[in-house]
Design a protein around this motif. Structure first.
Motif, PDB file in Angstrom:
ATOM      1  N   ALA D 182       0.854  -1.196   0.000  1.00  0.00           N
ATOM      2  CA  ALA D 182       0.000   0.000   0.000  1.00  0.00           C
ATOM      3  C   ALA D 182       0.884   1.238   0.000  1.00  0.00           C
ATOM      4  O   ALA D 182       2.035   1.211   0.440  1.00  0.00           O
ATOM      5  CB  ALA D 182      -0.923   0.008   1.218  1.00  0.00           C
ATOM      6  N   ASN D 183       0.334   2.306  -0.508  1.00  0.00           N
ATOM      7  CA  ASN D 183       1.015   3.597  -0.516  1.00  0.00           C
ATOM      8  C   ASN D 183       0.896   4.228   0.866  1.00  0.00           C
ATOM      9  O   ASN D 183      -0.189   4.351   1.408  1.00  0.00           O
ATOM     10  CB  ASN D 183       0.348   4.490  -1.570  1.00  0.00           C
ATOM     11  CG  ASN D 183       0.994   5.852  -1.695  1.00  0.00           C
ATOM     12  OD1 ASN D 183       1.994   6.122  -1.040  1.00  0.00           O
ATOM     13  ND2 ASN D 183       0.415   6.697  -2.518  1.00  0.00           N
ATOM     14  N   SER D 192       1.278   1.791 -11.618  1.00  0.00           N
ATOM     15  CA  SER D 192       2.214   0.934 -10.879  1.00  0.00           C
ATOM     16  C   SER D 192       2.366  -0.423 -11.568  1.00  0.00           C
ATOM     17  O   SER D 192       1.385  -1.031 -11.971  1.00  0.00           O
ATOM     18  CB  SER D 192       1.719   0.728  -9.442  1.00  0.00           C
ATOM     19  OG  SER D 192       1.547   1.962  -8.808  1.00  0.00           O
ATOM     20  N   GLU D 193       3.626  -0.849 -11.646  1.00  0.00           N
ATOM     21  CA  GLU D 193       3.927  -2.167 -12.201  1.00  0.00           C
ATOM     22  C   GLU D 193       4.780  -2.930 -11.202  1.00  0.00           C
ATOM     23  O   GLU D 193       5.701  -2.362 -10.613  1.00  0.00           O
ATOM     24  CB  GLU D 193       4.753  -2.036 -13.471  1.00  0.00           C
ATOM     25  CG  GLU D 193       3.986  -1.676 -14.701  1.00  0.00           C
ATOM     26  CD  GLU D 193       4.937  -1.615 -15.879  1.00  0.00           C
ATOM     27  OE1 GLU D 193       5.329  -0.480 -16.210  1.00  0.00           O
ATOM     28  OE2 GLU D 193       5.302  -2.666 -16.428  1.00  0.00           O
ATOM     29  N   HIS D 221      -3.712   1.064 -12.485  1.00  0.00           N
ATOM     30  CA  HIS D 221      -3.663   2.497 -12.776  1.00  0.00           C
ATOM     31  C   HIS D 221      -3.412   3.332 -11.518  1.00  0.00           C
ATOM     32  O   HIS D 221      -2.667   4.286 -11.536  1.00  0.00           O
ATOM     33  CB  HIS D 221      -4.963   2.948 -13.428  1.00  0.00           C
ATOM     34  CG  HIS D 221      -5.046   2.621 -14.881  1.00  0.00           C
ATOM     35  ND1 HIS D 221      -4.012   2.847 -15.737  1.00  0.00           N
ATOM     36  CD2 HIS D 221      -6.044   2.086 -15.624  1.00  0.00           C
ATOM     37  CE1 HIS D 221      -4.366   2.470 -16.958  1.00  0.00           C
ATOM     38  NE2 HIS D 221      -5.591   1.995 -16.911  1.00  0.00           N
ATOM     39  N   PHE D 222      -4.084   2.973 -10.417  1.00  0.00           N
ATOM     40  CA  PHE D 222      -3.975   3.740  -9.184  1.00  0.00           C
ATOM     41  C   PHE D 222      -3.588   2.813  -8.047  1.00  0.00           C
ATOM     42  O   PHE D 222      -4.149   1.726  -7.928  1.00  0.00           O
ATOM     43  CB  PHE D 222      -5.310   4.397  -8.822  1.00  0.00           C
ATOM     44  CG  PHE D 222      -5.784   5.387  -9.831  1.00  0.00           C
ATOM     45  CD1 PHE D 222      -5.351   6.697  -9.781  1.00  0.00           C
ATOM     46  CD2 PHE D 222      -6.660   5.017 -10.833  1.00  0.00           C
ATOM     47  CE1 PHE D 222      -5.784   7.621 -10.709  1.00  0.00           C
ATOM     48  CE2 PHE D 222      -7.095   5.937 -11.770  1.00  0.00           C
ATOM     49  CZ  PHE D 222      -6.662   7.245 -11.711  1.00  0.00           C
ATOM     50  N   LEU D 223      -2.669   3.233  -7.219  1.00  0.00           N
ATOM     51  CA  LEU D 223      -2.348   2.455  -6.018  1.00  0.00           C
ATOM     52  C   LEU D 223      -3.017   3.149  -4.832  1.00  0.00           C
ATOM     53  O   LEU D 223      -2.380   3.702  -3.960  1.00  0.00           O
ATOM     54  CB  LEU D 223      -0.828   2.362  -5.844  1.00  0.00           C
ATOM     55  CG  LEU D 223      -0.293   1.444  -4.750  1.00  0.00           C
ATOM     56  CD1 LEU D 223      -0.952   0.086  -4.795  1.00  0.00           C
ATOM     57  CD2 LEU D 223       1.195   1.289  -4.867  1.00  0.00           C
ATOM     58  N   SER D 260       6.631   2.829 -10.397  1.00  0.00           N
ATOM     59  CA  SER D 260       5.398   3.592 -10.313  1.00  0.00           C
ATOM     60  C   SER D 260       5.688   5.022 -10.731  1.00  0.00           C
ATOM     61  O   SER D 260       6.828   5.394 -11.008  1.00  0.00           O
ATOM     62  CB  SER D 260       4.897   3.542  -8.869  1.00  0.00           C
ATOM     63  OG  SER D 260       3.542   3.873  -8.795  1.00  0.00           O
ATOM     64  N   ILE D 261       4.656   5.841 -10.821  1.00  0.00           N
ATOM     65  CA  ILE D 261       4.839   7.257 -11.115  1.00  0.00           C
ATOM     66  C   ILE D 261       4.284   8.062  -9.955  1.00  0.00           C
ATOM     67  O   ILE D 261       3.139   7.892  -9.563  1.00  0.00           O
ATOM     68  CB  ILE D 261       4.129   7.647 -12.433  1.00  0.00           C
ATOM     69  CG1 ILE D 261       4.816   6.957 -13.612  1.00  0.00           C
ATOM     70  CG2 ILE D 261       4.120   9.151 -12.622  1.00  0.00           C
ATOM     71  CD1 ILE D 261       4.015   7.019 -14.889  1.00  0.00           C
ATOM     72  N   ASN D 262       5.142   8.901  -9.379  1.00  0.00           N
ATOM     73  CA  ASN D 262       4.678   9.804  -8.323  1.00  0.00           C
ATOM     74  C   ASN D 262       3.895  10.924  -8.986  1.00  0.00           C
ATOM     75  O   ASN D 262       4.404  11.639  -9.836  1.00  0.00           O
ATOM     76  CB  ASN D 262       5.878  10.369  -7.564  1.00  0.00           C
ATOM     77  CG  ASN D 262       5.462  11.382  -6.517  1.00  0.00           C
ATOM     78  OD1 ASN D 262       4.703  12.307  -6.797  1.00  0.00           O
ATOM     79  ND2 ASN D 262       5.938  11.229  -5.310  1.00  0.00           N
ATOM     80  N   ASP D 263       2.652  11.066  -8.565  1.00  0.00           N
ATOM     81  CA  ASP D 263       1.735  11.937  -9.270  1.00  0.00           C
ATOM     82  C   ASP D 263       2.040  13.417  -9.040  1.00  0.00           C
ATOM     83  O   ASP D 263       1.840  14.245  -9.932  1.00  0.00           O
ATOM     84  CB  ASP D 263       0.329  11.614  -8.781  1.00  0.00           C
ATOM     85  CG  ASP D 263      -0.692  12.370  -9.560  1.00  0.00           C
ATOM     86  OD1 ASP D 263      -0.595  12.343 -10.793  1.00  0.00           O
ATOM     87  OD2 ASP D 263      -1.565  12.976  -8.947  1.00  0.00           O
TER      88      ASP D 263
END
Lengths: 312, 312, 312, 312
Positions: D182-183, D192-193, D221-223, D260-263
């Motif tokens: 979890a984030n 996220s992969e 798509h979303f964590l 992952s990508i930090n939004d």
């Protein structure tokens, strides 16, 4: 709602789970932020100060800085006062303790900003040590401020304007879901890609289901004019056969994900948006966006007309 | 122009729309910027100050800084003057108000830069508060300036020189469109990819159409020498059979998109260019670029010869 | 060299052209920089100051800063001197002009750094304007310095150590080209990909040809230990059948391109290396790299042993 | 352990080599760092100061800054003392050398921070040159500090919480390996992969083998909520047929890689984790994570419950 039965569709995993909530939920706020709160990590466990500082409003940031500046100077004024006003040369000989405190407050401000007029100056080791420490703290604080301000400015963002409504409009022989978006800023967005997902409560399975929607065009090179995103409501659509009440009853939400490249910064930017059932208008189509060319061959568009549609 | 009929071609969506304009338009300026102006978001709605500051010319930036510096010091000088020159110790006892104002202007400059000589210094709470605030403002302003200057320097850019003309040159058994590009700077561009699109008014459909053009080579590892981009004018080309007048009459524009990696910064960089009909030269070919090796095995090329071609 | 005839191979376009040079050339320097000089853009046309500042050696950068600091203070000292030493209060009343100049030099240093002790201070408008301007210049200069230093530190780089030699070693039933590389720093490189190209003068075509070489493994998740890159010299290799003299006579060069992700900065990093014929050793194999595990399960490797091989 | 024989599996090359160690090893520490030490590059050969400064703990960084500040001021105080206290105007006329040294220490602090009260000031060329140099050094030092602090703040990191245990849980008709993540922070992780590899000593080959594990879902798509990663233990799994003692005897390690990508920063972030045999629990399943929606449709989850499972 017979159409929910006997249908083969591939449910997508988006990361929002499949729980059906008792009340209406919203996964994405209209500003694109995720509508989830995480608890259980202690009071400040999930707070990231830097992220907050670079993403909060300008007003709040100014308030934080001003309050910090007053507080830190109060603190050091109190420290200097406890050392004793007599250890500070040139201090205004006011009538009482309060004026001494004020004088030390201003001395603190002159120290933390490394201004150092010098008409007030520390005498003796205790006062000098405190001042030396304060000036170090000041420089580090303004180093942090520089980082935060740079972080805010250089933060890659997509300033995208989405049409207020999502329409069910005529499309070829049938119908299609349509919404529009446009770049609000003068800096270009290039290589834009959009993904649209839909989520609703399936009364059959009593679960929240997520589907990706097929789009007419998923990627464009330049986001210069407006871009109308089109999802044909044909047999392949998970929304094929939905009536107006179905949209409301299933607590439907359309999740828009836009990935693009900010041309000035050459960095990836992301934008999100979400439509709920009450944003949906059936039997309407968008008015063409005014776009004219001036004498020099420059094209001029009115971005604010993006919301305009006409009922059919 | 019979060739427009009965032809199967896949129109590309680039984000410029398909409207046919009455006059000649240009989608990309020669400097690569998109030739579109967005209106309707209020006077400053589409302005992004940081983006402007990091992409404007050096001269304009210096002017902005100098004007800001004079203006802010005028403002604070006026504030200090309204507090009263008698609240500032050491102020030059000039003959009149103007000299007092000048003295306070210089005091302001010494405060906002946190220089603080101290031969002039604030007396009393009002003057001290104003000075404490000004020094905070000064530090934050220079934090912003640091960010802007760093943003300008570190902004990833591809400094690419494009040949002034696009040629129709002999190629194998037929002809090909050719143009050249080269890296202007000593820092390397690696993993370069180019995409070429063409847009023209189709007299049949009365719409502006966009096509991607097939290229002989789309990607190279190093952009060390010049790179000649070649689009064969064969049956697969949407421009097959165009006469010279067709290029002019259809208001043709070639859109060049170059993606590369700046090797010093390890960041993606983008470059764009556009050719119009009057940049097109038929029956010509580029002269080979002079490239010699010195004694140490180093290769030397003359980048400015990139424009040279010879008529056939 | 009959093997050059009747062979079908796909020549790769790497961006170095196909010209055959009279003397031996080297496309990549051993440090990975591209061995090409671009001329014809004017004296400073291809220089990018920021790129130079962040990629030059530490010694040169320190020299630039110190020389700039002395020069700018000399300049302002001269300006202040021309305004007149009598316009500066507290100036050391030395015996002659030289001591005045020195005093103004130190005043300039105290102004440009915004130190501002204030024992020397400007009197009158001309001196005050010059000092106000100098302190602004100082702050902007140190803003630039901050950007340059941050740019240097945060510049994503792959610190990769390549084996000094490339070997022709036994491999399965035949032979293979092998070289090794290792990460020199403690920060991890992840998702590493390598591409190896070869270039030589083809005596048949009298052109320089480029080929990509097939590798046993092209990508690994972690570059923790050493990585031996293996190109099998089988029928598919463009080097199949080369004798030792062929390597020398064709002026061969092996071009290594490594792409990786720096784990601390989460950014792409690139590394390049090149081997010439005299780096090639036939009939040798690398010694296994010493790798032991300590009591806590930590693996220890000796990176400097990467160069060691033994003749067979 | 017959299952090791006659099995066809594709061994993966992860970059950790295939050596079998005598004792139990751990390739990834629980914090995700790689458990390898590189030697042989000299004492400081593999240290990268900037990387250390931006990745060390906050406490250590503060200590480094404070010690540097004291040391540099001691150094300059000694230098000024050797020049002679008589070359410094306004110095506290204390009874002995020690007080002079203290006074010069504080003068140094006021100089390096560019505070410059000016109640103490240099007299003569030697003292002035030293002070001019110190203030330059100070500005450059704080430029470095600004870069380090910004580098720390803006460093893209994935703050991911992994479940303490990896479970063998019922899954469809058989069993599956499961763990959750979890984030931890409020800023979103998108796209996220996850990749999961396993490594163990193969008693047949006497080598360490690495395999990638098939996952039910590799990308979301979303964590936003927790994500349970599932590897089915079917015939295709390299772990099919492992008994509990096999996990321990083969010194197994599960290597988790999350991209992952930090939004907020729009940047790629990476996270790693590793489980050893003693983290493995057979015959258990995770308790559902509490997730409720409040009145406004906002979903609330308790991240700390991620570790909870129940024995079956």
């Amino acid at each position: 709602m017979d159409f929910f039965k006997n249908r083969i569709r591939t449910v997508q995993e988006l990361g929002f789970g499949s729980k059906e909530y008792k009340q209406s939920v919203r996964f994405l706020n209209p500003d694109g932020s995720v509508n989830v709160r995480r608890t259980g990590l202690g009071r400040f466990g999930n707070i990231d100060i830097y992220h907050w500082l670079i993403s909060t409003t300008r007003t709040k940031l100014v308030m934080v800085i001003v309050i910090w500046y007053i507080a830190i100077n109060m603190l050091f004024a109190a420290l200097y006062f406890s050392i004793g006003p007599e250890h500070f040369g040139g201090l205004d000989g006011g009538p009482g303790a309060l004026q001494h405190f004020f004088g030390l407050f201003f001395f603190s401000a002159q120290t933390i900003t490394t201004l150092g007029y010098g008409h007030v100056y520390p005498i003796g080791n205790a006062a000098s040590v405190a001042a030396a420490f304060e000036s170090l703290l000041g420089l580090l604080s303004f180093a942090v401020a520089t980082g935060v301000l740079y972080g805010r400015f250089s933060r890659p963002m997509a300033h995208v304007l989405y049409s207020k409504n999502i329409l069910i409009a005529p499309y070829r022989d049938g119908q299609a879901l349509m919404f529009r978006l446009a770049n609000k800023k003068q800096s270009e967005l290039i290589e834009s890609e959009v993904k649209v997902s839909v989520t609703f409560n399936n009364p059959e399975t009593r679960k929240r289901e997520f589907y990706n929607l097929n789009l007419e065009i998923e990627k464009i090179h330049f986001l210069t004019l407006s871009w109308t995103i089109v999802h044909p409501l044909n047999e392949e659509s998970p929304l094929f056969g939905f009536s107006n009440s179905d949209f409301v009853n299933t607590d439907i939400e359309f999740l828009i994900l836009l990935k693009s490249i900010n041309d000035t910064l050459s960095q990836n930017v992301y934008s999100r948006y979400s439509y709920k059932a009450n944003d949906l208008v059936e039997g309407a189509k968008f008015k063409p966006l005014q776009q004219i060319a001036d004498r020099k061959g420059r094209i001029i568009i009115s971005v604010d007309h993006i919301h305009q549609f006409e009922k059919l």
